[in-house]
Write a protein that holds these residues in place. Structure first.
Motif, PDB file in Angstrom:
ATOM      1  N   ILE A  19      34.824  31.344  39.298  1.00  0.00           N
ATOM      2  CA  ILE A  19      35.934  32.305  39.313  1.00  0.00           C
ATOM      3  C   ILE A  19      36.342  32.622  40.744  1.00  0.00           C
ATOM      4  O   ILE A  19      37.542  32.678  41.072  1.00  0.00           O
ATOM      5  N   ALA A  20      35.356  32.803  41.619  1.00  0.00           N
ATOM      6  CA  ALA A  20      35.656  33.074  43.026  1.00  0.00           C
ATOM      7  C   ALA A  20      36.388  31.898  43.664  1.00  0.00           C
ATOM      8  O   ALA A  20      37.348  32.081  44.431  1.00  0.00           O
ATOM      9  N   ALA A  21      35.945  30.675  43.349  1.00  0.00           N
ATOM     10  CA  ALA A  21      36.615  29.493  43.879  1.00  0.00           C
ATOM     11  C   ALA A  21      38.047  29.395  43.359  1.00  0.00           C
ATOM     12  O   ALA A  21      38.966  28.993  44.087  1.00  0.00           O
ATOM     13  N   GLY A  22      38.241  29.780  42.099  1.00  0.00           N
ATOM     14  CA  GLY A  22      39.578  29.772  41.525  1.00  0.00           C
ATOM     15  C   GLY A  22      40.498  30.767  42.204  1.00  0.00           C
ATOM     16  O   GLY A  22      41.685  30.489  42.420  1.00  0.00           O
ATOM     17  N   ARG A  23      39.975  31.918  42.566  1.00  0.00           N
ATOM     18  CA  ARG A  23      40.794  32.922  43.265  1.00  0.00           C
ATOM     19  C   ARG A  23      41.197  32.422  44.641  1.00  0.00           C
ATOM     20  O   ARG A  23      42.331  32.644  45.091  1.00  0.00           O
ATOM     21  N   LYS A  24      40.275  31.743  45.322  1.00  0.00           N
ATOM     22  CA  LYS A  24      40.603  31.159  46.608  1.00  0.00           C
ATOM     23  C   LYS A  24      41.665  30.076  46.453  1.00  0.00           C
ATOM     24  O   LYS A  24      42.615  29.983  47.255  1.00  0.00           O
ATOM     25  N   ALA A  25      41.533  29.267  45.408  1.00  0.00           N
ATOM     26  CA  ALA A  25      42.523  28.219  45.141  1.00  0.00           C
ATOM     27  C   ALA A  25      43.900  28.827  44.882  1.00  0.00           C
ATOM     28  O   ALA A  25      44.931  28.287  45.329  1.00  0.00           O
ATOM     29  N   GLU A  27      45.070  31.670  46.075  1.00  0.00           N
ATOM     30  CA  GLU A  27      45.608  32.131  47.361  1.00  0.00           C
ATOM     31  C   GLU A  27      46.186  30.968  48.158  1.00  0.00           C
ATOM     32  O   GLU A  27      47.279  31.075  48.737  1.00  0.00           O
ATOM     33  N   LEU A  28      45.480  29.851  48.192  1.00  0.00           N
ATOM     34  CA  LEU A  28      45.951  28.686  48.921  1.00  0.00           C
ATOM     35  C   LEU A  28      47.196  28.083  48.270  1.00  0.00           C
ATOM     36  O   LEU A  28      48.109  27.611  48.961  1.00  0.00           O
ATOM     37  N   ASP A  29      47.232  28.105  46.932  1.00  0.00           N
ATOM     38  CA  ASP A  29      48.400  27.615  46.209  1.00  0.00           C
ATOM     39  C   ASP A  29      49.641  28.398  46.618  1.00  0.00           C
ATOM     40  O   ASP A  29      50.670  27.825  46.988  1.00  0.00           O
ATOM     41  N   ARG A  30      49.525  29.728  46.567  1.00  0.00           N
ATOM     42  CA  ARG A  30      50.696  30.542  46.875  1.00  0.00           C
ATOM     43  C   ARG A  30      51.086  30.443  48.339  1.00  0.00           C
ATOM     44  O   ARG A  30      52.241  30.641  48.714  1.00  0.00           O
ATOM     45  N   ALA A  31      50.138  30.104  49.177  1.00  0.00           N
ATOM     46  CA  ALA A  31      50.428  29.973  50.605  1.00  0.00           C
ATOM     47  C   ALA A  31      51.040  28.620  50.965  1.00  0.00           C
ATOM     48  O   ALA A  31      51.823  28.529  51.923  1.00  0.00           O
ATOM     49  N   HIS A  32      50.723  27.562  50.184  1.00  0.00           N
ATOM     50  CA  HIS A  32      51.064  26.228  50.650  1.00  0.00           C
ATOM     51  C   HIS A  32      51.704  25.293  49.627  1.00  0.00           C
ATOM     52  O   HIS A  32      52.265  24.264  50.029  1.00  0.00           O
ATOM     53  N   SER A  42      58.860  34.157  42.882  1.00  0.00           N
ATOM     54  CA  SER A  42      58.448  34.950  41.715  1.00  0.00           C
ATOM     55  C   SER A  42      57.330  34.296  40.913  1.00  0.00           C
ATOM     56  O   SER A  42      56.911  34.836  39.885  1.00  0.00           O
ATOM     57  N   LEU A  43      56.814  33.181  41.376  1.00  0.00           N
ATOM     58  CA  LEU A  43      55.807  32.448  40.603  1.00  0.00           C
ATOM     59  C   LEU A  43      54.474  33.183  40.566  1.00  0.00           C
ATOM     60  O   LEU A  43      54.032  33.757  41.564  1.00  0.00           O
ATOM     61  N   ASP A  44      53.837  33.116  39.400  1.00  0.00           N
ATOM     62  CA  ASP A  44      52.464  33.602  39.238  1.00  0.00           C
ATOM     63  C   ASP A  44      51.729  32.587  38.363  1.00  0.00           C
ATOM     64  O   ASP A  44      51.447  32.848  37.196  1.00  0.00           O
ATOM     65  N   PRO A  45      51.422  31.410  38.920  1.00  0.00           N
ATOM     66  CA  PRO A  45      50.859  30.340  38.095  1.00  0.00           C
ATOM     67  C   PRO A  45      49.451  30.642  37.617  1.00  0.00           C
ATOM     68  O   PRO A  45      48.680  31.324  38.303  1.00  0.00           O
ATOM     69  N   MET A  46      49.127  30.138  36.432  1.00  0.00           N
ATOM     70  CA  MET A  46      47.793  30.315  35.877  1.00  0.00           C
ATOM     71  C   MET A  46      46.826  29.341  36.543  1.00  0.00           C
ATOM     72  O   MET A  46      47.134  28.162  36.715  1.00  0.00           O
ATOM     73  N   THR A  47      45.673  29.840  36.915  1.00  0.00           N
ATOM     74  CA  THR A  47      44.603  28.995  37.439  1.00  0.00           C
ATOM     75  C   THR A  47      43.798  28.427  36.280  1.00  0.00           C
ATOM     76  O   THR A  47      43.503  29.144  35.318  1.00  0.00           O
ATOM     77  N   VAL A  48      43.455  27.155  36.358  1.00  0.00           N
ATOM     78  CA  VAL A  48      42.600  26.517  35.358  1.00  0.00           C
ATOM     79  C   VAL A  48      41.305  26.091  36.036  1.00  0.00           C
ATOM     80  O   VAL A  48      41.322  25.333  37.009  1.00  0.00           O
ATOM     81  N   LEU A  49      40.190  26.590  35.526  1.00  0.00           N
ATOM     82  CA  LEU A  49      38.887  26.318  36.118  1.00  0.00           C
ATOM     83  C   LEU A  49      38.163  25.156  35.447  1.00  0.00           C
ATOM     84  O   LEU A  49      37.357  24.476  36.079  1.00  0.00           O
ATOM     85  N   ASP A  50      38.440  24.939  34.169  1.00  0.00           N
ATOM     86  CA  ASP A  50      37.737  23.890  33.439  1.00  0.00           C
ATOM     87  C   ASP A  50      38.548  23.541  32.201  1.00  0.00           C
ATOM     88  O   ASP A  50      39.456  24.283  31.790  1.00  0.00           O
ATOM     89  N   ALA A  51      38.221  22.411  31.608  1.00  0.00           N
ATOM     90  CA  ALA A  51      38.897  21.972  30.388  1.00  0.00           C
ATOM     91  C   ALA A  51      38.016  20.970  29.669  1.00  0.00           C
ATOM     92  O   ALA A  51      37.315  20.178  30.297  1.00  0.00           O
ATOM     93  N   GLU A  52      38.050  21.017  28.345  1.00  0.00           N
ATOM     94  CA  GLU A  52      37.312  20.043  27.539  1.00  0.00           C
ATOM     95  C   GLU A  52      37.881  20.025  26.133  1.00  0.00           C
ATOM     96  O   GLU A  52      38.130  21.084  25.542  1.00  0.00           O
TER      97      GLU A  52
END
Length: 465
Positions: A19-25, A27-32, A42-52
């Motif tokens: 979860i912490a890594a996702g929050r950092k990701a 922040e970097l997404d919105r910055a770059h 106005s974007l607020d994209p959903m972070t995805v940490l895992d999938a199966e």
């Protein structure tokens, strides 16, 4: 509600470190990161940490049933072990090679793909995705015929590159319009027909097909058959609304192409590779295209891949004539190996048959019940694992929740409410799309339908029902 689908709660599968890594990701997404089809501020994209399988886990660790197929490409679900293993094996064996050289993965992928279509389609030109597949299909048709114009339907989507977006028949084309040699026409679309008389009490698929084909014939004649290289159609339009054309319409379009010497290009980028309950959606209509474009589900999107399946007649145009086109990553070994593993897994595990059965026995009847339960649901339609819910202000008049091309705020509210209950649907304009993996289980789909039934009460309240 099944025990495996117990709503939107943090799953123990996801650690605090993830979860912490996702929050950092984030922040970097919105910055770059610059996102497609979006106003960036106005974007607020959903972070995805895992999938199966049929599930994803968001940035807070919540488990969500993925009814989006992402952008309708995870046909074999997330993290299918056979596809993952094939990519790993290929990476160790031959991770990359230039496209002018033979590689085993590409050769086998081409063999398997051509084995899924009619016997006169025997060659594949590989691309990186669906848009460039459509670009190359049009280029092939133009060179084969010596003509330039291309006919494409309104209410269609063919990609975001320059020619592909001009082929597209939805509002995203408008800001990108140029003189691409594309003429648009009105397609057969029974629910929002362009041909149904205002005083018609009933309107059948046969009537729609007849009128739509008469219109298409007029467009061909008025544009000049001697100037038209191709007609491009989505076998079942996807992003534009998942509306299944009448069988007679697709057959009639093939006949018009034969009559006037047009190449028929079937865009199977979204509907292909089992999504509709057949390997390719045009197989529902019993027609043989001249070119078939594909991407997305060919390898469940695990590595970017698309392509054009080419008829023997068009292939012969380039037997002694250089084809003026190519890509650095055409038939990339990792992507091709993923395609081989995907097609084999789908065959061995009967995923296409499962999609057909789930659509007929579970999704279709479930959506009809939802339609009956909600004043805001004007239409439900689809086939296989490829469905849409059309939302309206008035069932009788079919007035949409918002004008074509617009997305009212209630749609975002519906998606948020569904996510809060553990389901992620696909949203487009005034529709919700259901595009789960082809190997989705009955319990998973029943859970998804249950949640959608619950949250659509918000749409009913929105229209005052």
């Amino acid at each position: 509600m099944t025990n495996s689908a117990a709503g939107n709660q943090k799953d123990s599968r996801i650690s605090e470190e993830q979860i912490a890594a996702g929050r950092k990701a984030y922040e970097l997404d919105r910055a770059h990161v610059f996102h497609s089809w979006s106003a960036q501020g106005s974007l607020d994209p959903m972070t995805v940490l895992d999938a199966e399988g049929s599930w994803i886990w968001d940035g807070d660790g919540n488990k969500l049933l993925d009814l989006t197929g992402q952008l309708v490409f995870t046909n074999a679900g997330h993290k299918h072990p056979k596809i993952v293993a094939a990519i790993k094996e290929q990476a160790e064996k031959l991770p990359t090679i230039a496209p002018q050289h033979v590689n085993e993965a590409r050769s086998e992928a081409a063999r398997l793909i051509t084995g899924l279509v009619h016997e006169k389609l025997n060659h594949v030109f590989f691309t990186n995705g669906g848009a460039d597949a459509n670009e190359h299909a049009v280029r092939m048709a133009r060179l084969h015929t010596g003509k330039r114009k291309v006919l494409s339907a309104y209410r269609s989507y063919h990609g975001g590159t320059q020619l592909a977006v001009n082929l597209t028949g939805d509002p995203r084309r408008i800001a990108n319009d140029d003189d691409a040699g594309v003429t648009h026409f009105f397609p057969a679309y029974t629910y929002r027909s362009h041909f149904r008389p205002a005083d018609a009490q009933e309107w059948t698929e046969a009537q729609e097909a007849e009128r739509a084909l008469a219109h298409l014939r007029d467009v061909i004649q008025l544009e000049g058959p001697a100037q038209i290289a191709a007609l491009i159609l989505e076998a079942i339009p996807g992003t534009a609304g998942i509306y299944v054309p009448p069988v007679d319409y697709i057959k009639g379009a093939r006949e018009l192409c034969d009559e006037f010497g047009l190449v028929l290009i079937m865009d199977e980028v979204m509907a292909g590779f089992g999504r509709s309950g057949k390997w390719f959606a045009h197989q529902h209509f019993g027609v043989e295209p001249d070119l078939v474009t594909f991407a997305k589900g060919v390898n469940s999107g695990y590595v970017p891949l698309g392509g054009v399946i080419i008829s023997d007649e068009i292939y012969a145009s380039f037997t002694d004539r250089v084809y003026p086109g190519g890509l650095t990553y055409s038939g990339h070994p990792l992507a091709a190996a993923a395609a081989v593993a995907t097609i084999n897994a789908m065959t061995e595990e009967s995923m296409v048959e499962n999609a057909a059965r789930i659509g007929e026995e579970i999704i279709g009847p479930g959506l009809e019940k939802i339609k009956a339960n909600h004043a805001s649901v004007g239409d439900v339609r689809g086939v296989g694992a490829f469905w849409a819910i059309e939302l309206v202000r008035d069932k009788a008049t079919r007035e949409p929740l918002a004008p074509y091309g617009q997305t009212p705020p209630i749609m975002n509210e519906l998606v948020s409410a569904a996510k809060a209950k553990g389901v992620l649907p696909f949203m487009n304009m005034t529709r919700l799309h259901l595009c789960p993996p082809l190997n989705v289980t009955e319990d998973e789909i029943r859970f998804g339908l249950e949640v959608l039934d619950e949250v659509l009460t918000l749409a009913d309240e929105h229209i005052g029902a």
